[in-house]
Motif scaffolding. Structure first.
Motif, PDB file in Angstrom:
ATOM      1  N   ASP A 121       0.823  -1.205   0.000  1.00 57.71           N
ATOM      2  CA  ASP A 121       0.000   0.000   0.000  1.00 57.71           C
ATOM      3  C   ASP A 121       0.860   1.259   0.000  1.00 57.71           C
ATOM      4  N   LEU A 122       1.966   1.194   0.741  1.00 52.85           N
ATOM      5  CA  LEU A 122       2.851   2.343   0.774  1.00 52.85           C
ATOM      6  C   LEU A 122       3.391   2.640  -0.619  1.00 52.85           C
ATOM      7  N   LEU A 123       3.815   1.580  -1.287  1.00 50.78           N
ATOM      8  CA  LEU A 123       4.318   1.730  -2.647  1.00 50.78           C
ATOM      9  C   LEU A 123       3.242   2.329  -3.547  1.00 50.78           C
ATOM     10  N   TYR A 124       2.041   1.829  -3.342  1.00 47.62           N
ATOM     11  CA  TYR A 124       0.901   2.306  -4.125  1.00 47.62           C
ATOM     12  C   TYR A 124       0.700   3.805  -3.916  1.00 47.62           C
ATOM     13  N   PHE A 125       0.727   4.202  -2.659  1.00 45.39           N
ATOM     14  CA  PHE A 125       0.505   5.628  -2.401  1.00 45.39           C
ATOM     15  C   PHE A 125       1.670   6.459  -2.920  1.00 45.39           C
ATOM     16  N   TYR A 126       2.854   5.896  -2.847  1.00 47.86           N
ATOM     17  CA  TYR A 126       3.994   6.608  -3.406  1.00 47.86           C
ATOM     18  C   TYR A 126       3.788   6.824  -4.903  1.00 47.86           C
ATOM     19  N   LEU A 127       3.356   5.784  -5.577  1.00 47.65           N
ATOM     20  CA  LEU A 127       3.143   5.911  -7.015  1.00 47.65           C
ATOM     21  C   LEU A 127       2.033   6.884  -7.330  1.00 47.65           C
ATOM     22  N   ILE A 128       0.991   6.859  -6.493  1.00 44.93           N
ATOM     23  CA  ILE A 128      -0.077   7.828  -6.722  1.00 44.93           C
ATOM     24  C   ILE A 128       0.485   9.238  -6.562  1.00 44.93           C
ATOM     25  N   ALA A 129       1.324   9.404  -5.541  1.00 44.08           N
ATOM     26  CA  ALA A 129       1.901  10.735  -5.326  1.00 44.08           C
ATOM     27  C   ALA A 129       2.740  11.158  -6.525  1.00 44.08           C
ATOM     28  N   VAL A 130       3.566  10.237  -7.023  1.00 39.43           N
ATOM     29  CA  VAL A 130       4.372  10.564  -8.194  1.00 39.43           C
ATOM     30  C   VAL A 130       3.472  10.927  -9.367  1.00 39.43           C
ATOM     31  N   SER A 131       2.445  10.124  -9.563  1.00 37.95           N
ATOM     32  CA  SER A 131       1.549  10.384 -10.687  1.00 37.95           C
ATOM     33  C   SER A 131       0.916  11.752 -10.570  1.00 37.95           C
ATOM     34  N   VAL A 132       0.440  12.044  -9.382  1.00 32.20           N
ATOM     35  CA  VAL A 132      -0.205  13.336  -9.199  1.00 32.20           C
ATOM     36  C   VAL A 132       0.813  14.454  -9.409  1.00 32.20           C
ATOM     37  N   ALA A 133       2.005  14.233  -8.888  1.00 31.75           N
ATOM     38  CA  ALA A 133       3.030  15.259  -9.009  1.00 31.75           C
ATOM     39  C   ALA A 133       3.366  15.529 -10.470  1.00 31.75           C
ATOM     40  N   PHE A 134       3.277  14.534 -11.306  1.00 33.08           N
ATOM     41  CA  PHE A 134       3.510  14.788 -12.720  1.00 33.08           C
ATOM     42  C   PHE A 134       2.254  15.264 -13.428  1.00 33.08           C
ATOM     43  N   ALA A 135       1.137  14.657 -13.088  1.00 36.15           N
ATOM     44  CA  ALA A 135      -0.073  14.934 -13.845  1.00 36.15           C
ATOM     45  C   ALA A 135      -0.554  16.360 -13.618  1.00 36.15           C
ATOM     46  N   ILE A 136      -0.532  16.806 -12.371  1.00 36.80           N
ATOM     47  CA  ILE A 136      -1.100  18.128 -12.095  1.00 36.80           C
ATOM     48  C   ILE A 136      -0.360  19.224 -12.874  1.00 36.80           C
ATOM     49  N   PRO A 137       0.958  19.302 -12.770  1.00 39.40           N
ATOM     50  CA  PRO A 137       1.633  20.361 -13.553  1.00 39.40           C
ATOM     51  C   PRO A 137       1.395  20.224 -15.046  1.00 39.40           C
ATOM     52  N   ILE A 138       1.439  18.994 -15.554  1.00 36.26           N
ATOM     53  CA  ILE A 138       1.282  18.845 -17.003  1.00 36.26           C
ATOM     54  C   ILE A 138      -0.114  19.284 -17.429  1.00 36.26           C
ATOM     55  N   VAL A 139      -1.112  18.799 -16.713  1.00 35.29           N
ATOM     56  CA  VAL A 139      -2.474  19.153 -17.094  1.00 35.29           C
ATOM     57  C   VAL A 139      -2.693  20.650 -16.908  1.00 35.29           C
ATOM     58  N   ALA A 140      -2.146  21.173 -15.823  1.00 39.72           N
ATOM     59  CA  ALA A 140      -2.297  22.612 -15.610  1.00 39.72           C
ATOM     60  C   ALA A 140      -1.646  23.392 -16.748  1.00 39.72           C
ATOM     61  N   ALA A 141      -0.446  22.967 -17.122  1.00 35.14           N
ATOM     62  CA  ALA A 141       0.235  23.669 -18.217  1.00 35.14           C
ATOM     63  C   ALA A 141      -0.592  23.593 -19.487  1.00 35.14           C
ATOM     64  N   ILE A 142      -1.132  22.408 -19.775  1.00 34.74           N
ATOM     65  CA  ILE A 142      -1.924  22.279 -21.000  1.00 34.74           C
ATOM     66  C   ILE A 142      -3.091  23.262 -20.968  1.00 34.74           C
ATOM     67  N   PHE A 143      -3.796  23.277 -19.838  1.00 39.22           N
ATOM     68  CA  PHE A 143      -4.959  24.166 -19.784  1.00 39.22           C
ATOM     69  C   PHE A 143      -4.551  25.623 -19.878  1.00 39.22           C
ATOM     70  N   PHE A 144      -3.490  25.945 -19.187  1.00 35.60           N
ATOM     71  CA  PHE A 144      -3.014  27.309 -19.240  1.00 35.60           C
ATOM     72  C   PHE A 144      -2.690  27.699 -20.686  1.00 35.60           C
ATOM     73  N   PHE A 145      -1.962  26.832 -21.386  1.00 36.02           N
ATOM     74  CA  PHE A 145      -1.559  27.161 -22.752  1.00 36.02           C
ATOM     75  C   PHE A 145      -2.757  27.274 -23.676  1.00 36.02           C
ATOM     76  N   ILE A 146      -3.693  26.330 -23.573  1.00 35.09           N
ATOM     77  CA  ILE A 146      -4.766  26.387 -24.561  1.00 35.09           C
ATOM     78  C   ILE A 146      -5.675  27.586 -24.310  1.00 35.09           C
ATOM     79  N   VAL A 147      -5.680  28.093 -23.090  1.00 34.79           N
ATOM     80  CA  VAL A 147      -6.475  29.288 -22.858  1.00 34.79           C
ATOM     81  C   VAL A 147      -5.679  30.538 -23.233  1.00 34.79           C
ATOM     82  N   LYS A 148      -4.493  30.597 -22.709  1.00 33.79           N
ATOM     83  CA  LYS A 148      -3.661  31.781 -22.912  1.00 33.79           C
ATOM     84  C   LYS A 148      -3.304  31.985 -24.386  1.00 33.79           C
TER      85      LYS A 148
END
Ligand code: HEA
Ligand code: HEA
Ligand code: CUA
Ligand SMILES: [Cu+2]
Lengths: 559, 107, 308, 329
Positions: D22-49
């Motif tokens: 479970d710890l490994l799982y949560f670590y991976l979720i954290a990594v995923s979120v850490a990558f996904a949030i900036p990338i998705v945010a950047a995409i949204f920012f760019f397509i609007v801006k």
């Protein structure tokens, strides 16, 4: 030959387009024109997709309730097997290469055709033979081994039509090999003057990488299926544990192909996405060389990781560790691509046409699919996750959220080129939204189900899993509607769509510098390339001013 | 790309006959060597010798009969790459079989 | 240059190409890609061979000793000759010499056929001695057949005038073990000399000679089990038949290709400018030869050194 | 039920290494979120801006950046190595077999799990184990591949014909946990499920001693039928069941394959369980496995009593009263 057809020739050309150059059945069936072959692939592949989709609908309906009430287990087992086989071997693997690749590769590099047109036609026929044989076997009773055909179930225990379907896949494999072979030769020898390797559109690079995998991997699955068939007929063979054979060897041989094959199923999509993101941001792609070489890297390193499908199979535990390590390595080139795509949009001029909507959807969904691939590649975690719905969700995210969505992006993007007509932007956008929402609703709950432990390939499941399964089935209905819409508006577009003009999006690629639809020999004159890939300025011979006038204030919306 | 097989006649009849002679000698040699027990050198020496001879024979066929010697880089590359990929298949399959149930994971 | 109205093509130039050079290059790369594909195709089989040879070396050696290295060696030579004639056919095609070209193609076909003929002899021998791994695909013999002895011999499916080594050696070689085989099952009547040898070695040197898999695979409760041993040898013969069978299939395809080529050469299609089909068929033929260059030592010669 | 965890839709942690997974799982979720949030945010920012303001505009070219490329190759690589190492450590714990474990043999078979304790007890589709003891399973299969999977313990392993594979765990909480077959094995793959019963050591000792409880014969038979022996996987009732219908058969006449018929009485029932192939009911395949050697006399009696109870007034329809079950009380 002067054929006066109902559809007039493309704009600017006084010669018939490839569509109107002969209208007899023979002129289609015996054509060597890559564009006609692509259209025939389009039709055949779509048929398989919808059949696979109908199987998917049955899976989801059955899983609405915990008991196996709609389908009995025997039927359910056949349904998911056939769903997997049709979708993978007869839809997703040929989808982008054989349709878009076939159509566009020569156009993009300025060639008159693929280097080996007769081989191209042959590959279509092989595909048909393999497909028809498989369909015949499905109608006779089908198979129930899972698309992975694991021995010894498939060799000795299954009473279904393993042989016939195996033969269908064997034959179909050669279609894929020949397509790959043709692409490699074409890219090497048929480039127009000035079309250097680093001026190639990334779509072409992606297809080059895909073709490598097709040539190096597919023969191995062919021989594997053949060995399986021999063992089934003769009742003796190397996978039979009773005489000292090893069922796990089958898994090695199978995944030696089938893991690289998942890159056959994503690289062409990545190629499409590179095109769409760059062209609809009107922005030179960020890090061209990195995207190009990462495709090759994925193709090569993809051959080193197949054992991650066998972590709990009884293979050596050290092998598991090695494969887990390499799996992590192969994720890096994909990461590079994602970052470069994102960076490409920076300071672009982004339009929201349907292809772009799909491409943005792709980015998000492939991200989730790829990242969950890391979960599965992390060996200690996979012991818990393997053969659960987590895996099912992972691969639908990469295959449907990735390749299918990229395929849809590509079909929309090049539709005007292929047919000379526009599709309905309005309905295109609606459908893109429905697919995105429906898809997530279908498959996201499956990650949770998987972590809870729901095993895959189960016709009946414990009651506590029902809630999430209901979500999933509901999502699949939305997805089904979203995927049915394009069929309707594309058909409408062929009959009554607005004329597109040669270059509706004012893009610099070579494919946009000929008529829409293109004439049989593609270009009036052999093009000479003097510009780099993805340069959008007027100086590259794009008549932007008049296009702006012609296109009016915004993209026309028509229902 | 330099691909000049139109120039024809690479090594001429004597050349072809020479290669042929090497192949025949190789065949006889491989048969002859196989009847000696070379295990005293190291286990599996027989196999190694047989394979070395086979590889040599293959090299001659490819270089001269198949004209690889005069072919472009791409042909060389594809010849080498296919063996490289075979090696991948062998090596990574065998790493499973060679390490099953050993070391800290032995049962 | 606009090319679609280019009526004065060189002979054999196809419409999609600009010139002969481009076409030849394309065809040659295409052929090589095809060969790469073929290598991987056989590669799957070689992997299987590797895995099982690694697991059951003694059974493989013992099985191999009952292949006839004479015929195998002869066939290797035959194939090498055919490779030579093929190379010469290409050579004469390049020279534009129709007659010698035709002769060389004919010779290639003759040697190719000899190869297949020898394979028939070998397969027949296996059929007669119950070494085909598939139940029911061997000669069925009863007690009476065996008792009949020599005078019954002609009842065996035999090729006239040709006696295989196993038949010649017949009497002393396997008389002790011949068992009736009414259902045509896979048989192993030749004992387990190599396992005995291995066990002896183990005693002498104190080091393990048999692999782990062999200890499980040939013995039941620590006692040598002929049935289990037979199964491992059966595995060898399975691999033998699949590999040589697929190779033979490639030969047959090659012969078809040659027949087509012969006809083309006969009507004088090829010239010093246009001979790519000859060259490409040649590549295929040599490839098939190369596969055999490996099959011969791996299947026929392994374990030969134990005989002495 | 399994959802008794503090996170909704999260499986229970019931083995010593569950928390690691479970710890490994949560670590991976954290990594995923850490990558996904900036990338998705950047995409949204760019397509609007940077949305299109003028049709077919030609924004300024940017070719790429070597620095950025290096950074975003190396960072993911390093992170992916942490994921690999984490996974390897957990894997090591899951698959190094402890030396001091209690051994249980497991045989998979289409479509049931048979377990045998070192003391000789056999179970089907059930496994009783004590809490807090290391248990090592030595597993094989009689036919095809299966996979012994216990999500609550976060472990599983394929069972392979012709050889042994191994699995170990140490349960941390008494309870009843799902056992699944997680490798596709044909027709009734989804029915090849069962339960792991984790008990306190004392209860387990009692269980081993055969002193399960003080149920009535019918209750005990029902328990055996539905859970312990897995009869219900074929005889559950409903339209698609593979076994013969048992409700209401007692005292009736059944037709047998190969002609002939017989009256269902105690002996027949008993025989059907111990030697099913001897008398096969018409319309069915002889797929029922024999339970000889797996049921004690006592259990057999309980089963017969239970099957009889499925026919109302069974005792009245036959002359012979049910054999009194010698229950221990
Ligand atoms: C298109 C098809 C496709 C693609 C592209 C992938 C991509 C990947 N897959 Fe997937 N996979 C399948 C199709 C695919 N897969 C299928 C069909 C199965 C199941 C077969 C069956 O059993 O039926 C499967 C099963 C599967 C398994 C076996 C599960 C099991 O059965 O136990 C594993 C295990 O390692 C795995 C891993 C990966 C990884 C690591 C990637 C990587 O390539 C993903 C790389 C992408 C990213 C990582 C995202 C982008 C990166 C970033 C945003 C930066 C952050 C990155 C890092 C920190 C490294 N996959
Ligand atoms: C290219 C590959 C591909 C694609 C596109 C899909 C698409 C879909 N898949 Fe598939 N799937 C696989 C490849 C694919 N799948 C593979 C390889 C397996 C593993 C098989 C195995 O275990 O052997 C699998 C297994 C699999 C399972 C697990 C079965 C199990 O393990 O028991 C499920 C369950 O939900 C599922 C669902 C779906 C759904 C809902 C879609 C949807 O995306 C489909 C959407 C398409 C349509 C719906 C068709 C178009 C619309 C219509 C025809 C209109 C009418 C329909 C409606 C209104 C509903 N798939
Ligand atoms: Cu047993 Cu699935
Ligand atoms: Cu994979």
């Amino acid at each position: 030959m002067q054929t006066q057809d109902a559809i007039s020739a493309g704009y600017g050309g006084d010669k018939p387009s490839y569509l109107t150059n002969g209208s007899t059945l023979k002129s289609w069936l015996l054509t060597k024109d890559h564009k006609r072959i692509a259209i025939m692939y389009l039709i055949s592949v779509s048929v398989f997709f919808f059949m696979g989709g109908i199987y998917a609908a049955f899976i989801r309906l059955e899983l609405l309730t915990p008991a196996s009430d709609l389908l009995e287990t025997a039927t359910y087992n056949k349904v998911f097997t056939q769903h997997g086989i049709l979708m993978i071997f007869f839809f997703l693997i040929p989808a982008i290469p054989a349709i878009l690749g076939n159509f566009l590769l020569p156009l993009m590099i300025g060639a008159k055709d693929l280097a080996l047109p007769r081989i191209n036609l042959l590959s279509l026929y092989i595909y048909w033979v393999g497909g028809i044989l498989t369909l015949y076997a499905l109608m006779q009773g089908g198979v129930d081994t899972g698309w992975t055909f694991y021995t010894p179930y498939s060799t000795t225990f299954s009473n279904s039509f393993v042989m016939a379907v195996g033969l269908g896949i064997f034959i179909n494999g050669f279609s894929s090999i020949l397509t790959g072979l043709n692409f490699i030769v074409t890219i090497h020898t048929m480039r127009a003057p000035g079309m250097t390797w680093f001026r190639l559109p990334l779509f072409v690079w992606a297809h080059y990488a895909t073709s490598l995998v097709m040539i190096l991997g597919t023969p191995v699955v062919a021989i594997t299926v053949l060995l399986l068939a021999i063992e089934r007929v003769t009742r003796v063979g190397i996978f039979d544990p009773a005489i000292g054979g090893d069922p796990i060897l089958f898994q090695h041989l199978f995944w030696f192909y089938s893991h690289p094959a998942v890159y056959i199923m994503i690289l062409p999509g990545m190629g499409v996405i590179s095109e769409v993101i760059s062209n609809f941001s009107r922005k030179k792609i960020f890090g061209y060389e990195f995207i190009a070489f990462s495709s090759i890297a994925i193709a090569v390193f993809g051959f080193l990781v197949w054992g991650h499908h066998m972590f709990v199979s009884g293979q050596s535990i050290y092998a598991g560790l090695v494969f887990s390590f390499l799996t992590m390595v192969v994720a890096v080139p994909s990461a590079i691509k994602v970052f470069n795509w994102t960076a490409t949009m920076y300071k672009g001029s982004i339009s929201y046409d349907t292809p772009m909507l799909y491409a943005i959807g792709f980015l998000g969904l492939f991200l989730v699919g790829g990242l969950t691939g890391l979960f599965l590649g992390s060996v200690g975690l996979t012991v818990h996750l393997t053969d659960t719905y987590f895996v099912v969700a992972h691969f639908h995210y990469v295959m449907v959220g990735g390749q299918v969505i990229a395929y849809l992006a590509g079909i929309h993007y090049w539709w005007p080129k292929m047919t000379g007509r526009m599709y309905s932007e309005f309905w295109g956008k609606i459908s893109a939204m429905l697919v995105f929402v429906g898809f997530n609703l279908t498959f996201f709950p499956q990650f949770i189900l998987g972590y809870q432990g729901m095993p895959r390939r189960y016709a009946a499941y414990p009651e506590e899993f029902q809630v999430l399964n209901i979500f999933s089935t509901a999502g699949a209905s939305v997805l089904g509607v979203g995927l049915t819409l394009p069929v309707i508006y594309f058909t409408h577009s062929i009959i009554a769509g607005k004329r597109a003009g040669d270059n509706p999006w004012m893009l610099p690629g070579l494919e946009w510098r000929t008529a829409s639809p293109p004439p049989t020999e593609n270009f009036e004159e052999m093009p000479v390339v003097t510009w780099e890939a993805y340069e959008f300025g007027e100086e590259n011979g794009l008549d932007i001013e008049s296009a702006r006038k012609a296109s009016g204030p915004s993209v026309p919306v028509q229902a | 790309m330099s691909h000049d097989h139109t120039e024809g006649a690479h090594i001429g009849i004597p050349g072809y006959l020479g290669v042929f002679a090497i192949l025949v000698v190789g065949t006889i040699l491989t048969y002859y060597v196989a009847t000696f027990d070379l295990d005293f050198i190291f286990a599996g020496a027989n196999t190694l010798v047989a394979l070395l001879i086979a590889f040599t024979k293959m090299a001659f066929v490819m270089l001269y009969f198949m004209h690889v010697r005069w072919s472009g880089r791409l042909i060389w590359l594809s010849a080498v790459a296919s063996f490289f990929w075979l090696a991948i298949m062998f090596a990574y399959t065998m790493q499973d079989y060679l390490t099953r149930g050993q070391g800290v994971f032995s049962y | 240059m606009s090319t679609h109205d280019h009526e004065h093509h060189a002979p054999g130039l196809q419409h999609q190409f600009e010139d002969m050079k481009q076409q030849e290059e394309s065809v040659s790369i295409g052929m090589w890609m095809f060969l790469v594909q073929e290598i991987m195709f056989f590669g799957g089989l070689f992997t299987a061979y590797l895995v099982f040879r690694f697991r059951y070396p003694l059974a493989f050696a013992e099985g191999s000793n009952h292949l006839d290295a004479f015929w195998g060696g002869l066939n290797t030579l035959v194939l090498i000759v055919s490779s030579l004639t093929m190379a010469l056919a290409v050579y004469y095609a390049q020279k534009g010499n129709r007659n010698l070209q035709v002769i060389m193609i004919v010779l290639t076909m003759v040697f190719g056929s000899v190869f297949l003929g020898v394979k028939v002899i070998e397969y027949t021998d296996k059929y007669n001695s119950g070494l085909v791994p598939v139940t029911g695909w061997n000669k069925r013999t009863t007690e009476a057949d065996l008792k009949g002895g020599a005078d019954k011999k002609e009842k065996a499916f035999a090729i006239p005038f040709i006696e295989t080594r196993a038949e010649a050696a017949g009497g002393e070689h396997d008389s002790h073990a011949k068992k009736p085989n009414p259902h045509g099952e896979f048989q192993w009547n030749y004992g387990s000399a190599l396992v005995d040898y291995g066990l002896k070695k183990e005693k002498e040197t104190g080091k393990p000679f048999l692999t782990e898999s062999e200890k499980i695979g040939y013995f039941s409760n620590g006692v040598f089990d002929p049935d289990k041993y037979r199964d491992k040898i059966r595995l060898f013969y399975f691999i033998y038949f699949v590999m040589t069978g697929l190779h033979a299939l490639h030969m047959i395809v090659g012969l078809g290709l040659m027949a087509w080529l012969l006809w083309k050469a006969w009507i004088g299609t090829f010239s010093a400018e246009y001979f790519a089909p000859v060259e490409m068929s040649g590549l295929y033929w040599h490839f098939v030869d190369i596969v055999w260059i490996f099959l011969f030592p791996l299947l026929y010669l392994l374990g030969r050194h134990f005989i002495h | 039920m399994q959802n008794s965890s503090w996170i909704p839709f999260f499986p229970e942690q019931a083995s010593t290494f569950a928390w690691q997974v479970d710890l490994l799982y949560f670590y991976l979720i954290a990594v995923s979120v850490a990558f996904a949030i900036p990338i998705v945010a950047a995409i949204f920012f760019f397509i609007v801006k940077y949305r299109e303001v003028e049709k077919f505009a030609t924004p300024e070219e940017i070719h790429g950046s070597m620095v950025l490329e290096t950074v975003w190759s190396i960072i993911p690589f390093i992170i992916s190595m942490t994921i690999f190492i984490g996974g390897a450590i957990v894997y090591f714990n899951q698959y190094t077999m402890p030396k001091d474990a209690m051994e249980i043999y497991v045989v998979g078979k289409q479509w049931m799990w048979k377990a045998q304790h070192s003391t000789g007890q056999r179970e089907i589709n059930e496994l009783h184990v004590p809490v807090g003891r290391k248990i090592k399973l030595t597993m094989t299969t009689e036919d095809v591949l299966h996979d012994f999977s216990i999500p609550a313990f976060r472990t599983k392993a394929d069972v392979v014909p012709g050889r042994y594979t191994y699995l170990w765990f140490e349960a941390t909480k008494p309870g009843r946990y799902h056992l699944y077959c997680a490798e596709y094995c044909g027709l009734n793959h989804s029915g090849m499920v069962g339960w792991i019963n984790v008990m306190e050591q004392r209860d387990f000792d009692n269980w081993l001693a055969g002193n399960t409880s003080s149920q009535t014969p019918v209750e005990m038979g029902k328990d055996l039928f539905e859970n312990k022996l897995g009869c219900a996987s074929c005889h559950a009732g409903g339209a698609n069941q593979r076994g013969a219908k048992l409700e209401g058969i007692f005292g009736k006449e059944v037709k047998l394959v190969g002609g002939g018929s017989t009256i269902v009485n105690d002996d027949y029932l008993r025989n059907s369980i111990l030697n099913p192939a001897a008398q096969v009911v018409e319309g069915f395949q002889p797929i029922m496995p024999t339970f000889k050697g797996q049921v004690t006399e006592e259990q057999l009696n309980a089963l017969v009593a239970y099957i009889k109870s499925l026919t109302p007034n069974a005792a009245a329809t036959t002359g012979a009263p049910a054999a009194p079950a010698p229950m221990g009380n």
